[in-house]
Scaffold this active site. Structure first.
Site, PDB file in Angstrom:
ATOM      1  N   ALA A 165      -3.899   3.737   5.151  1.00 56.33           N
ATOM      2  CA  ALA A 165      -4.071   2.992   3.904  1.00 56.33           C
ATOM      3  C   ALA A 165      -3.397   1.627   4.002  1.00 56.33           C
ATOM      4  CB  ALA A 165      -3.499   3.782   2.729  1.00 56.33           C
ATOM      5  N   TYR A 166      -2.180   1.612   4.525  1.00 57.92           N
ATOM      6  CA  TYR A 166      -1.445   0.353   4.666  1.00 57.92           C
ATOM      7  C   TYR A 166      -2.181  -0.586   5.610  1.00 57.92           C
ATOM      8  CZ  TYR A 166       2.532  -2.777   5.506  1.00 57.92           C
ATOM      9  OH  TYR A 166       3.357  -3.876   5.611  1.00 57.92           O
ATOM     10  N   THR A 167      -2.599  -0.061   6.767  1.00 57.90           N
ATOM     11  CA  THR A 167      -3.283  -0.893   7.748  1.00 57.90           C
ATOM     12  C   THR A 167      -4.606  -1.420   7.207  1.00 57.90           C
ATOM     13  OG1 THR A 167      -2.239   0.243   9.608  1.00 57.90           O
ATOM     14  CG2 THR A 167      -4.311  -0.881  10.057  1.00 57.90           C
ATOM     15  N   SER A 169      -5.360  -1.946   4.107  1.00 61.32           N
ATOM     16  CA  SER A 169      -5.075  -2.964   3.092  1.00 61.32           C
ATOM     17  C   SER A 169      -4.698  -4.291   3.731  1.00 61.32           C
ATOM     18  CB  SER A 169      -3.953  -2.484   2.157  1.00 61.32           C
ATOM     19  OG  SER A 169      -2.692  -2.486   2.798  1.00 61.32           O
TER      20      SER A 169
END
Length: 286
Positions: A165-167, A169
């Site tokens: 999810a972080y990557t 985003s």
């Protein structure tokens, strides 16, 4: 003369860490500051900034002799950001720099991630950057000038285990920046991205992130710092100070970078140039 004399900068996520460092660095170079932070944790596994933190940032800006508008706002809400910027424009009359800096981290594997994790991370990191762009662009277009600075991450270039999810985003923010550079360039508005490595900020130095990085729930700050020694090429650099990111942001905000747009600038002490290593090898049977 300060490098930002007479200018006004808007910074999201300004209550602590990189956001506060950027606000204080810009103020020290002559800029008035508009900033905001959500000042609540919700369901995140680590604490976010507080209203007291946001007030401390504002006091630091004023101690540098500059004016400050600091408001609680959620970057996931366009209305919330629009209200903060409107207050700042009423106070200062212009807007020259915008730093889409607000961000969170929440770990989960692809198959076990909940909708809440995905929606929250994408909402803050990516949708928040889009909302920031939408709220500042009209004023910059009217002025026919501006500098947009997006905080991405070295994970805007590569992936990581349980980082999806972080990557996703951060890759999205990098793409958003490139589109902003193309669409807004005709109005003399520049758009660039900073890609920090590991930074010594409250988003990373907390029990949740320490356990994620070191694999132990009992890790100390020293153990975390020792673990990230693998992340850099330059000697003596482990977790970088937030001021390292602020220095790069200052350059992008100033006239010294007036011919630079659409660029991705790493602030990682060489992390992205290190050879990659497979942390999860699958050996064939002997």
């Amino acid at each position: 003369m300060g490098r930002l004399d007479g200018r006004v900068a808007f910074i999201t996520g300004g209550a602590r860490g990189q956001g506060r460092a950027i606000a204080l660095r810009f103020a020290g170079e002559g800029a008035d500051i508009i900033t905001c932070d959500v000042c609540e944790t919700g369901s995140l596994p680590y604490p976010l900034a507080t209203e007291a933190d946001l007030k401390e940032t504002a006091e630091g800006v004023r101690a540098a002799g500059r004016r400050c508008v600091a408001e609680v706002a959620d970057v996931r809400s366009q209305e919330s950001l629009d209200a903060v910027v409107a207050t700042g424009l009423e106070a200062f009359g212009r807007l020259d720099v915008a730093c889409a800096n607000a961000g969170i981290f929440w770990s989960a594997s692809l198959c076990e991630m909940t909708e809440e994790v995905w929606d929250t991370v994408i909402g803050v990191n990516l949708t928040g950057a889009w909302h920031t762009t939408k709220t500042v662009a009209p004023q910059m277009i009217d002025q026919q000038s501006g500098s947009l600075i997006y905080t991405v991450s070295t994970n805007g270039w590569h992936g990581g285990y349980s980082y999806s999810a972080y990557t996703a985003s951060k890759h999205g923010v990098a793409g958003l920046m490139k589109c902003a550079a193309l669409e807004l360039g005709r109005h003399n508005i520049r758009a660039n991205a900073l890609l920090p490595g590991a930074v010594n900020s409250p988003m990373m130095v907390n029990p949740y992130l320490k356990a994620f990085v070191t694999g132990s729930t009992d890790s100390s700050d020293e153990q975390l710092d020792h673990q990230v020694r693998h992340n850099t090429i330059l000697p003596g650099r482990r977790m970088l100070p937030p001021e390292a990111v602020a220095d790069a942001a200052l350059w992008l905000a100033s006239d010294e970078s007036q011919h630079v747009t659409g660029a991705e600038i790493t602030v990682d002490a060489g992390h992205t140039r290190l050879p990659h290593y497979n942390w999860d090898p699958l050996d064939e049977p002997i």
